[in-house]
Design a protein around this motif. Structure first.
Motif, mmCIF file in Angstrom:
data_model
loop_
_atom_site.group_PDB
_atom_site.id
_atom_site.type_symbol
_atom_site.label_atom_id
_atom_site.label_comp_id
_atom_site.label_asym_id
_atom_site.label_seq_id
_atom_site.Cartn_x
_atom_site.Cartn_y
_atom_site.Cartn_z
ATOM 1 N N CYS A 142 0.797 -1.038 -0.075
ATOM 2 C CA CYS A 142 0.015 -0.132 -0.259
ATOM 3 C C CYS A 142 0.732 1.351 -0.153
ATOM 4 O O CYS A 142 0.499 2.265 -0.798
ATOM 5 C CB CYS A 142 -0.864 0.059 1.288
ATOM 6 S SG CYS A 142 -2.249 -1.345 0.995
ATOM 7 N N GLU B 131 1.089 4.398 -2.989
ATOM 8 C CA GLU B 131 0.956 5.529 -2.785
ATOM 9 C C GLU B 131 2.134 6.456 -3.380
ATOM 10 O O GLU B 131 2.183 7.270 -4.055
ATOM 11 C CB GLU B 131 0.954 5.806 -1.117
ATOM 12 C CG GLU B 131 -0.468 5.716 -0.686
ATOM 13 C CD GLU B 131 -1.318 6.685 -1.134
ATOM 14 O OE1 GLU B 131 -1.105 7.547 -1.431
ATOM 15 O OE2 GLU B 131 -2.665 6.304 -1.037
ATOM 16 N N LYS C 192 2.339 9.059 -6.199
ATOM 17 C CA LYS C 192 2.833 10.360 -5.991
ATOM 18 C C LYS C 192 3.760 10.754 -7.031
ATOM 19 O O LYS C 192 3.759 11.706 -7.668
ATOM 20 C CB LYS C 192 3.314 10.329 -4.624
ATOM 21 C CG LYS C 192 3.890 11.869 -4.320
ATOM 22 C CD LYS C 192 4.165 11.810 -2.954
ATOM 23 C CE LYS C 192 4.680 13.285 -2.584
ATOM 24 N NZ LYS C 192 5.030 14.344 -3.381
ATOM 25 N N VAL D 88 -6.125 -0.981 -1.946
ATOM 26 C CA VAL D 88 -5.419 -0.522 -3.064
ATOM 27 C C VAL D 88 -6.432 -0.247 -4.327
ATOM 28 O O VAL D 88 -6.366 0.753 -4.875
ATOM 29 C CB VAL D 88 -4.544 -1.577 -3.536
ATOM 30 C CG1 VAL D 88 -3.961 -1.157 -4.982
ATOM 31 C CG2 VAL D 88 -3.340 -1.847 -2.730
ATOM 32 N N GLU E 65 -9.370 1.300 -3.716
ATOM 33 C CA GLU E 65 -9.771 2.618 -3.371
ATOM 34 C C GLU E 65 -8.742 3.756 -3.713
ATOM 35 O O GLU E 65 -9.001 4.650 -4.282
ATOM 36 C CB GLU E 65 -10.064 2.704 -2.071
ATOM 37 C CG GLU E 65 -10.753 4.148 -1.663
ATOM 38 C CD GLU E 65 -11.471 4.854 -2.179
ATOM 39 O OE1 GLU E 65 -11.174 5.936 -2.774
ATOM 40 O OE2 GLU E 65 -12.587 4.148 -3.064
ATOM 41 N N ARG E 66 -7.567 3.441 -3.412
ATOM 42 C CA ARG E 66 -6.374 4.329 -3.876
ATOM 43 C C ARG E 66 -6.451 4.607 -5.255
ATOM 44 O O ARG E 66 -6.136 5.750 -5.695
ATOM 45 C CB ARG E 66 -4.971 3.805 -3.335
ATOM 46 C CG ARG E 66 -3.912 4.599 -3.403
ATOM 47 C CD ARG E 66 -4.277 6.070 -2.972
ATOM 48 N NE ARG E 66 -3.272 7.247 -3.457
ATOM 49 C CZ ARG E 66 -3.423 8.019 -4.289
ATOM 50 N NH1 ARG E 66 -4.611 8.129 -5.076
ATOM 51 N NH2 ARG E 66 -2.531 8.917 -4.820
ATOM 52 N N ARG F 127 -9.174 6.688 -6.363
ATOM 53 C CA ARG F 127 -8.978 8.139 -6.043
ATOM 54 C C ARG F 127 -7.885 8.551 -7.207
ATOM 55 O O ARG F 127 -8.324 9.912 -7.427
ATOM 56 C CB ARG F 127 -8.437 8.095 -4.587
ATOM 57 C CG ARG F 127 -8.411 9.526 -4.257
ATOM 58 C CD ARG F 127 -8.089 9.736 -2.606
ATOM 59 N NE ARG F 127 -7.567 8.646 -1.910
ATOM 60 C CZ ARG F 127 -6.433 8.235 -1.244
ATOM 61 N NH1 ARG F 127 -5.319 9.207 -1.378
ATOM 62 N NH2 ARG F 127 -6.330 7.027 -0.715
ATOM 63 N N GLY F 128 -7.114 7.955 -7.497
ATOM 64 C CA GLY F 128 -6.092 8.434 -8.501
ATOM 65 C C GLY F 128 -6.952 8.782 -9.602
ATOM 66 O O GLY F 128 -6.727 9.797 -10.464
#
Length: 195
Positions: free
Chosen positions: A55, A59, A63, A118, A120-121, A124-125
């Motif tokens: 995770c 991120e 980023k 992951v 959800e991340r 979001r991206g």
């Protein structure tokens, strides 16, 4: 940054390209230990398990991609130039901006049914990417670069989805011909909506 925070960041930076290239399931803690030259005990001091590290690596990859994209876009002033620059930034999936390719595509495909954090991340991206694009278009409408009736949100979704699909096609074939067709057609739509 404390020594522990530095070590944690070092592990993430070494692990991120491995996870992005091999995937979460295929990456072992041994792979990360080999890349970092750290012991298993040291790894587990900073990360309770592989999932927590994965995770953090997701991120980090997201980023890194966003930072490189923002730096690239900041060189362009008009909304039209920024949309073209966005398309160009993703025009060579076989030589991607970060090692392993697009983390949204890589991790999204793997995590859609297996890893809700992951997933959800990545989701979001995707939302952030669409918001960035629609924001550029809306700025262009306000600045009278684009037609006032152009639906910023709809085109942001189309542009984002077409580039992601083109990325997949290019990576699978090892050739950029399809993404070049996509880029050309996206730019044509932008031109058609320009004043």
């Amino acid at each position: 940054m404390t020594k522990g925070e530095e070590t944690r960041q070092f592990i993430i930076e070494k692990a991120a390209p491995i996870f992005n290239t091999k995937g979460i399931a295929a990456t072992s803690m041994s792979d990360i230990m080999e890349a970092t030259q750290l012991s298993k005990g040291s790894m587990y001091v900073h990360f309770e398990n592989k999932e927590v590290l994965a995770c953090a690596a997701v991120e980090h990859n997201m980023k890194m991609l966003n930072d490189k994209l923002q730096k690239h876009l900041s060189r362009f002033k008009t909304a039209k130039e920024q949309l073209f620059a966005y398309i160009d930034f993703f025009s060579d999936p076989n030589h991607p901006p970060i090692v392993g390719g697009c983390p949204l595509l890589n991790f999204g495909t793997e995590a859609d049914d297996t890893n809700p954090i992951v997933k959800e991340r990545v989701n979001r991206g995707i939302r952030q990417g669409e918001e960035l694009l629609s924001g550029i278009i809306e700025k262009g409408i306000v600045n009278k670069e684009f037609r006032a009736d152009w639906n910023a949100s709809d085109f942001a979704t189309v542009l984002f989805a077409m580039l992601e699909g083109g990325h997949l096609m290019a990576r699978m074939s090892g050739k950029n011909a399809k993404i070049e067709v996509i880029g050309h057609n996206l730019k044509k739509i932008i031109q058609e909506n320009s004043l």
